[in-house]
Design a protein around this motif. Structure first.
Motif, mmCIF file in Angstrom:
data_model
loop_
_atom_site.group_PDB
_atom_site.id
_atom_site.type_symbol
_atom_site.label_atom_id
_atom_site.label_comp_id
_atom_site.label_asym_id
_atom_site.label_seq_id
_atom_site.Cartn_x
_atom_site.Cartn_y
_atom_site.Cartn_z
ATOM 1 N N PHE A 3 0.764 -1.200 0.013
ATOM 2 C CA PHE A 3 0.006 0.157 -0.097
ATOM 3 C C PHE A 3 0.856 1.301 0.162
ATOM 4 O O PHE A 3 0.194 2.518 -0.084
ATOM 5 N N GLU A 4 2.255 1.216 0.224
ATOM 6 C CA GLU A 4 3.070 2.377 -0.020
ATOM 7 C C GLU A 4 2.839 3.140 -0.987
ATOM 8 O O GLU A 4 2.703 2.783 -2.146
ATOM 9 N N ASN A 5 2.630 4.598 -0.918
ATOM 10 C CA ASN A 5 2.425 5.617 -2.024
ATOM 11 C C ASN A 5 1.343 5.144 -2.636
ATOM 12 O O ASN A 5 1.461 5.404 -4.136
ATOM 13 N N LYS A 6 0.241 4.919 -2.275
ATOM 14 C CA LYS A 6 -0.951 4.615 -2.915
ATOM 15 C C LYS A 6 -1.929 5.336 -2.263
ATOM 16 O O LYS A 6 -2.133 5.943 -1.279
ATOM 17 N N ARG A 7 -3.130 5.468 -3.215
ATOM 18 C CA ARG A 7 -4.258 6.322 -2.456
ATOM 19 C C ARG A 7 -5.562 5.005 -2.285
ATOM 20 O O ARG A 7 -5.371 4.015 -2.837
ATOM 21 N N ILE A 8 -5.764 4.890 -1.172
ATOM 22 C CA ILE A 8 -6.712 3.977 -0.385
ATOM 23 C C ILE A 8 -8.078 4.495 -0.187
ATOM 24 O O ILE A 8 -8.119 5.407 0.690
ATOM 25 N N LEU A 24 -3.742 1.568 8.298
ATOM 26 C CA LEU A 24 -3.447 2.004 7.100
ATOM 27 C C LEU A 24 -3.059 3.581 6.978
ATOM 28 O O LEU A 24 -1.889 3.967 6.122
ATOM 29 N N ARG A 25 -3.522 4.307 8.088
ATOM 30 C CA ARG A 25 -2.881 5.893 7.880
ATOM 31 C C ARG A 25 -1.598 6.086 8.227
ATOM 32 O O ARG A 25 -0.902 6.994 8.143
ATOM 33 N N ILE A 27 0.951 4.236 7.061
ATOM 34 C CA ILE A 27 1.733 3.907 5.735
ATOM 35 C C ILE A 27 2.192 4.924 5.076
ATOM 36 O O ILE A 27 1.441 5.846 4.540
ATOM 37 N N THR A 30 0.842 7.242 1.764
ATOM 38 C CA THR A 30 -0.570 6.881 1.256
ATOM 39 C C THR A 30 -1.433 8.117 1.485
ATOM 40 O O THR A 30 -1.307 8.926 2.284
ATOM 41 N N GLN A 31 -2.496 8.203 0.777
ATOM 42 C CA GLN A 31 -3.686 9.039 0.704
ATOM 43 C C GLN A 31 -4.946 8.220 1.107
ATOM 44 O O GLN A 31 -5.180 7.340 0.354
ATOM 45 N N LEU A 32 -5.520 8.249 2.353
ATOM 46 C CA LEU A 32 -6.633 7.450 2.801
ATOM 47 C C LEU A 32 -7.824 8.237 2.785
ATOM 48 O O LEU A 32 -7.769 9.194 3.451
#
Length: 102
Positions: A3-8, A24-25, A27, A30-32
């Motif tokens: 999930f690194e450097n991903k939009r979740i 998740l927040r 990581i 990331t943009q959660l």
């Protein structure tokens, strides 16, 4: 999953979301986003009655409580067993036809 450097996007706020979103927040990169339709209701944890009887308002023990647990092993043992028994007593709610389940 990486999930690194991903939009979740997390859809819903149920128990799974409550468990995973805090992790998740953390990581990196990331943009959660959480998509929630209505309020989330969280039931009291098993053993809440014991917590209430001890006057506890959080899951942190006071220094006096910690000291008593350390100095009085029988008290600490009873405390642990009371919490375990309270949690185990709730299993009846998962068995079809029991009074608690009805």
């Amino acid at each position: 999953y990486a999930f690194e450097n991903k939009r979740i996007g997390v859809i819903g706020s149920g128990s799974s979301a409550i468990q995973i979103v805090p992790n998740l927040r953390e990581i990196s990169g990331t943009q959660l986003s959480c998509f929630v339709r209505s309020k989330t209701w969280i039931s009291p944890p098993f053993g809440q009655a014991l917590w209430d009887s001890l006057g506890m308002t959080s899951f942190e023990f006071s220094e006096d409580q910690k000291r008593r647990f350390h100095e009085d092993p029988e008290y600490y043992y009873k405390f642990r067993m009371d919490i375990e028994q309270g949690g185990n007593a709730e299993h009846e709610v998962t068995i079809t036809g029991t009074a608690k389940q009805k």
